[in-house]
Design a protein around this motif. Structure first.
Motif, PDB file in Angstrom:
ATOM      1  N   ASN A 260      36.707  31.466  31.821  1.00 53.07           N
ATOM      2  CA  ASN A 260      36.700  32.494  32.871  1.00 53.07           C
ATOM      3  C   ASN A 260      37.874  33.458  32.724  1.00 53.07           C
ATOM      4  N   TYR A 264      36.980  37.313  32.568  1.00 51.29           N
ATOM      5  CA  TYR A 264      37.350  38.227  33.648  1.00 51.29           C
ATOM      6  C   TYR A 264      38.754  38.792  33.436  1.00 51.29           C
ATOM      7  N   ARG A 308      28.680  34.932  42.015  1.00 47.20           N
ATOM      8  CA  ARG A 308      29.279  35.779  40.981  1.00 47.20           C
ATOM      9  C   ARG A 308      29.823  37.020  41.668  1.00 47.20           C
ATOM     10  N   HIS A 310      31.539  39.502  39.909  1.00 49.69           N
ATOM     11  CA  HIS A 310      31.440  40.637  39.001  1.00 49.69           C
ATOM     12  C   HIS A 310      29.995  40.749  38.523  1.00 49.69           C
TER      13      HIS A 310
END
Ligand code: ADP
Length: 359
Positions: A260, A264, A308, A310
């Motif tokens: 992650n 991100y 989620r 994004h």
């Protein structure tokens, strides 16, 4: 209709203190049983269900927190810790250990005692309902995923076969459309794999062995080297302890968090730092990144299934990575949460109690 009486277990070695509770909870809504030791309390809890346990923090054969640790195996009644005056630290420790509330000895009234017991029982009932619904949802997702796995694999390989054998015969955008179908099938297969992984974690027994987290991170560093090189990121880890747990599950936990952090990331150079601090009853492991960060109103939500933030980004995923992390940590009777400053980065905190049996 007569309401069912609430069954209360009082665990306290001091007869005078038990007498106070007995007098205050004389209301016909309650049915009391009393014992003087942790051992007797645990024995009773193993043989019959109680709605609430009022437990003295200082028992002759165990501390209140040790007592608390033993309770979950017996179906988790509500727990109210009774502490000494001015002992806020104990109260905080009890709440962290799973007690619903605390009372200070010699400092509570009948009304307050009743209110605290009622609220604690209600809180546990609500938690049970939420857990039940969560299990139902996970069971449903697992069954669906299981049924989807084989047909998806078949569609994927059929697409690939057509692409391999007949791509020249396809006209217009057909070849490109077929590739898109194959990619979507691959995405769905990943989703199915994640849901199945989640159901495996929830439904099977975990191993319990010493796991050297430093060693585990060296392995993960190797595995992530190409991905980190591609985005120009670095992974630093130091001072990680050996903990008692399930090696594969813990690997999955850190793998998801690192994954992650890479997915991100922000425009700034990516740096992932993993370290640990020793607490009184366990380890607090932190995974910090310099990524996009998470808005304050989503800090809890991101651990929910399929969440989620994004949504429009191209990062692969289906919103199950952190749910898996949470289940892994719960299996180790720990806790996971995140602190974050949008635009500056996030810090995922994993609290792992030491010397604990896996749940
Ligand atoms: P997925 O990555 O498959 O979307 P996760 O459950 O792992 O699912 O994460 C849920 C959401 O939380 C992600 O979609 C993302 O929006 C957010 N998130 C997770 N980790 C980070 C991070 N390190 N930095 C910023 N946002 C994150």
């Amino acid at each position: 209709m007569t309401e069912r009486k609430l069954k209360i277990l009082v665990v306290d070695d001091c007869p005078e203190d038990r007498e106070v509770v007995r007098r205050y909870l004389a209301d016909e809504r309650f049915r009391l049983q009393e014992v003087a030791t942790a051992e007797a309390g645990l024995r009773l809890l193993a043989s019959e269900p109680f709605d609430c346990v009022l437990v003295d923090y200082e028992l002759p054969d165990a501390s209140g927190v040790q007592f608390l640790d033993e309770i979950p195996a017996y179906g988790r009644p509500a727990v109210v810790m009774v502490t000494g005056r001015g002992d806020e630290q104990t109260a905080v420790r009890s709440l962290k250990g799973g007690a619903q509330d605390y009372l200070v000895k010699g400092d509570f009234t009948r009304t307050r005692l009743e209110r605290v017991v009622d609220a604690a029982v209600e809180m546990v009932a609500m938690r049970r309902e939420i857990d039940g619904r969560r299990k139902e949802l996970e069971q449903f997702a697992a069954t669906t995923a299981h049924d989807l796995k084989a047909p998806l694999r078949r569609i994927g390989s059929l697409c690939q076969m057509v692409l391999n054998d007949a791509v020249e015969c396809l006209e217009g955008e057909s070849a490109e459309n077929l590739r898109l179908i194959r990619d979507e099938v691959e995405r769905m297969s990943r989703f199915v794999e994640d849901v199945l992984q989640l159901s495996v974690i929830v439904g099977t027994q975990s191993a319990r062995e010493p796991v050297d987290l430093g060693r585990l991170l060296v392995d993960l560093e190797d595995a992530f080297r190409p991905a980190l090189a591609e985005v120009g990121g670095e992974l630093v880890h130091r001072g990680l302890p050996t903990v008692e747990g399930d090696r594969l599950l813990l690997r999955r936990l850190f793998q998801n968090l690192i994954d992650n952090a890479i997915k991100y990331r922000s425009e700034r150079p990516l740096r992932i730092e993993i370290d640990a601090a020793r607490g009184e009853q366990g380890w607090l492991v932190s995974v910090r990144d310099t990524g996009q960060g998470i808005p304050a109103d989503s800090l809890e939500r991101i651990f929910e299934m399929f969440c989620r933030l994004h949504g429009d980004c191209t990062a692969p995923g289906v919103g199950l990575g952190l749910t898996i992390c949470q289940r892994v940590v719960e299996r180790h009777r720990g806790r996971i949460w995140v602190e974050s400053t949008p635009g500056a980065g996030s810090a995922f905190r994993v609290w792992l109690p030491s010397g604990e049996a896996l749940s």
